[in-house]
Enzyme design. Structure first.
Site: not given
Ligand code: MSP
Length: 504
Positions: A18, A21, A126, A129, A143, A146, A294, A297
């Protein structure tokens, strides 16, 4: 030659990609492109985090193996990176055999050295997480991220002696106030370290979907240790040579605050244990929020970046990300907000600046950039100051601040058109040289805008140069060319379709 190594988090494949990312990936791409324009030797890494509980559960629900499941999901994340025009040098998957081997080697090294030991453990976990929580960190027993209740887990796990790195971590924080940006996040991480660190479990006995602990195959490596190591493992196999000596330590790890602790505490301690230098900077950006929450999904409140890009183009989306929300802070995004910025700033301010300039050069100078009677000191000085300001902001990864400075320049060029009123000059033969000066200044100003904007809106930036009758090669886009007075008169200016067409 300077090197520059920038990373995004590796994303969990069980989510739909989304805008959140896309946001971090574009931010890393902006920095990567900027440093290439400086002439640096750049490595930009992104990828996917494929082990762990959620992926295994999702596979089970579908009745397929975890490997089949992640193989089916990874394409969406690759597609997102491609769609946003990310120029990543590699896309790592934690299921890559080379990564798995590197993780095993790494933890074996720590085990041999005595930094890892076996202990029975009970804690609140969790699964979403992939982390244990202390009672005090939960919100109403749930959590904080979540909103679900953690499970009580009891098992024999291997532990990493995180506590024995506390002093060295504190020392690192003391000596490197620029370790984490923005400063509020630095303070948050430092106070966390100061509160005292406990050893952490780095293996799981209840999971099959992970990298086996090399000396005890009944356990797998904790997914966060597996994931963090991607930043180093990738360098060893992304190309045929070992790039670790060339690119490590990373210049910037980008991420949102959800994963700050892992990167600010566990990651540096693991690196210290294995004898690596620590990354130079972490930049912690905020959350993009929709309706005040935030996006995720699990909550179902995601803004689909593909829909926006299909309608308005990639550049418009990239631009919006850093214009609407101050990079480093939380901010609300919405379709309405997007459309209003698109129309007022991209279509009206930048798009019209180009079309008016091209139209006037067409009408008053036969479509060729006229020779300026003199070079304009005020522009030269202003542009030099602008370049310094942008460079400073970019070196701190302050993307919104950099873009704002550039945008002030775009606006000042529009104002210059209004103030100088070239259409009046055109009606008086005695003002020919004044008119030539204005037209040259506009073309030259736009060329400089294009170079400075290139990290943010690369397609439009190249198009601006082409419309001005200039080349848009990497050489022409070098930051050092964002200097006043380089354009040779005579270039053929083209009047084309609007750069950012207005849409209903
Ligand atoms: N797999 C772990 C990261 C491991 S890194 C060694 C993880 N993955 S995640 O798919 O949840 O990605 C989290 C990251 O996605 C956040 O730190 C950020 O970079 C990005 N974001 C996910 N949702 C977001 C928002 N709503 N807003 C801004 N960034 C977001 O955590």
């Amino acid at each position: 030659m300077n090197t520059f190594y920038v990373t995004t988090p590796i994303y969990y494949v069980n989510d739909v990609p989304h805008i959140g990312h896309a946001y971090t990936t574009i931010a890393a791409d902006v920095l990567a492109r900027y440093h290439r324009q400086l002439g640096d030797d750049v490595f930009f890494l992104t990828g996917t985090d494929e082990h762990g509980n959620p992926a295994a559960q999702a596979a089970r629900k579908k009745g397929i193996t975890p490997q089949e499941y992640v193989d089916g999901m990874v394409g969406k994340f690759r597609a997102l990176a491609e769609r946003v025009n990310a120029t990543n040098d590699f896309f790592i998957r934690t299921t890559d055999p080379e990564h798995r081997q590197a993780v095993q080697n790494f933890i074996q090294q720590l085990y041999d050295k005595g930094d890892i030991y076996l202990k029975s453990y009970e804690g609140l976990y969790c699964a979403a997480c992939e982390a244990f929580y202390a009672e005090k960190d939960l919100m109403d027993g749930k959590c904080p991220d979540h909103g679900t209740a953690p499970e009580l887990i009891k098992e024999n796990n291997y532990f990493f002696r995180l506590s024995s790195y506390q002093e060295r971590l504190i020392e690192h924080y003391e000596n490197h106030p620029d370790f984490i940006y923005p400063a509020t996040r630095f303070n948050e991480a430092r106070s966390f370290v100061m509160q005292g660190l406990e050893d952490i479990s780095i293996s799981r006995a209840t999971l099959e979907w992970g990298i086996p602990i090399p000396w005890d195959k009944s356990q797998v490596v904790y997914v966060w240790v597996d994931a963090l190591l991607n930043y180093i493992s990738a360098l060893a196999y992304a190309r045929r040579e070992n790039l670790v000596p060339r690119f490590w330590p990373a210049d910037y790890h980008l991420m949102a605050k959800d994963i700050l602790k892992f990167h600010a505490v566990i990651w540096p301690a693991l690196l210290m244990a294995a004898g690596y230098e620590l990354p130079r900077h972490l930049f912690i950006h905020g959350y993009l929020l929709m309706g005040g929450q935030k996006m995720s999904k699990t909550r179902g409140n995601v803004l689909d970046p593909f829909t926006i890009m299909d309608k308005y183009g990639v550049d418009a989306f990239r631009f919006y990300c850093f214009r609407e929300v101050n990079f480093g802070q939380d901010g609300v995004v919405s379709m309405d907000g997007f459309e209003s910025r698109y129309n007022t700033e991209l279509a009206n301010e930048l798009g019209n600046l180009l079309s008016r300039t091209a139209a006037m050069i067409g009408k008053y100078a036969d479509g060729r950039v006229p020779a300026p009677p003199a070079q304009t000191r005020e522009f030269a000085e202003g542009v030099q100051k602008l370049g310094i300001g942008v460079a400073r902001a970019m070196s701190l990864a302050e993307l919104t601040a950099a873009l704002e400075k550039i945008w002030q320049f775009v606006r000042s060029l529009n104002k210059y058109i209004e103030d100088s009123a070239p259409w009046k000059m055109a009606s008086e033969e005695s003002r020919r040289s004044e008119l030539d000066q204005v037209l040259y200044n506009l073309a030259e100003g736009l060329r400089i805008c294009a170079i400075l904007l290139n990290p943010f809106i690369p397609e439009a930036a190249a198009e601006i140069l082409r419309r001005l009758g200039l080349r848009a090669s990497p050489e022409d886009m070098r930051m050092e060319k964002a200097e006043w007075g380089i354009t040779e008169p005579g270039a053929n200016v083209a009047f084309g379709d609007p750069l950012f067409p207005k849409l209903d």
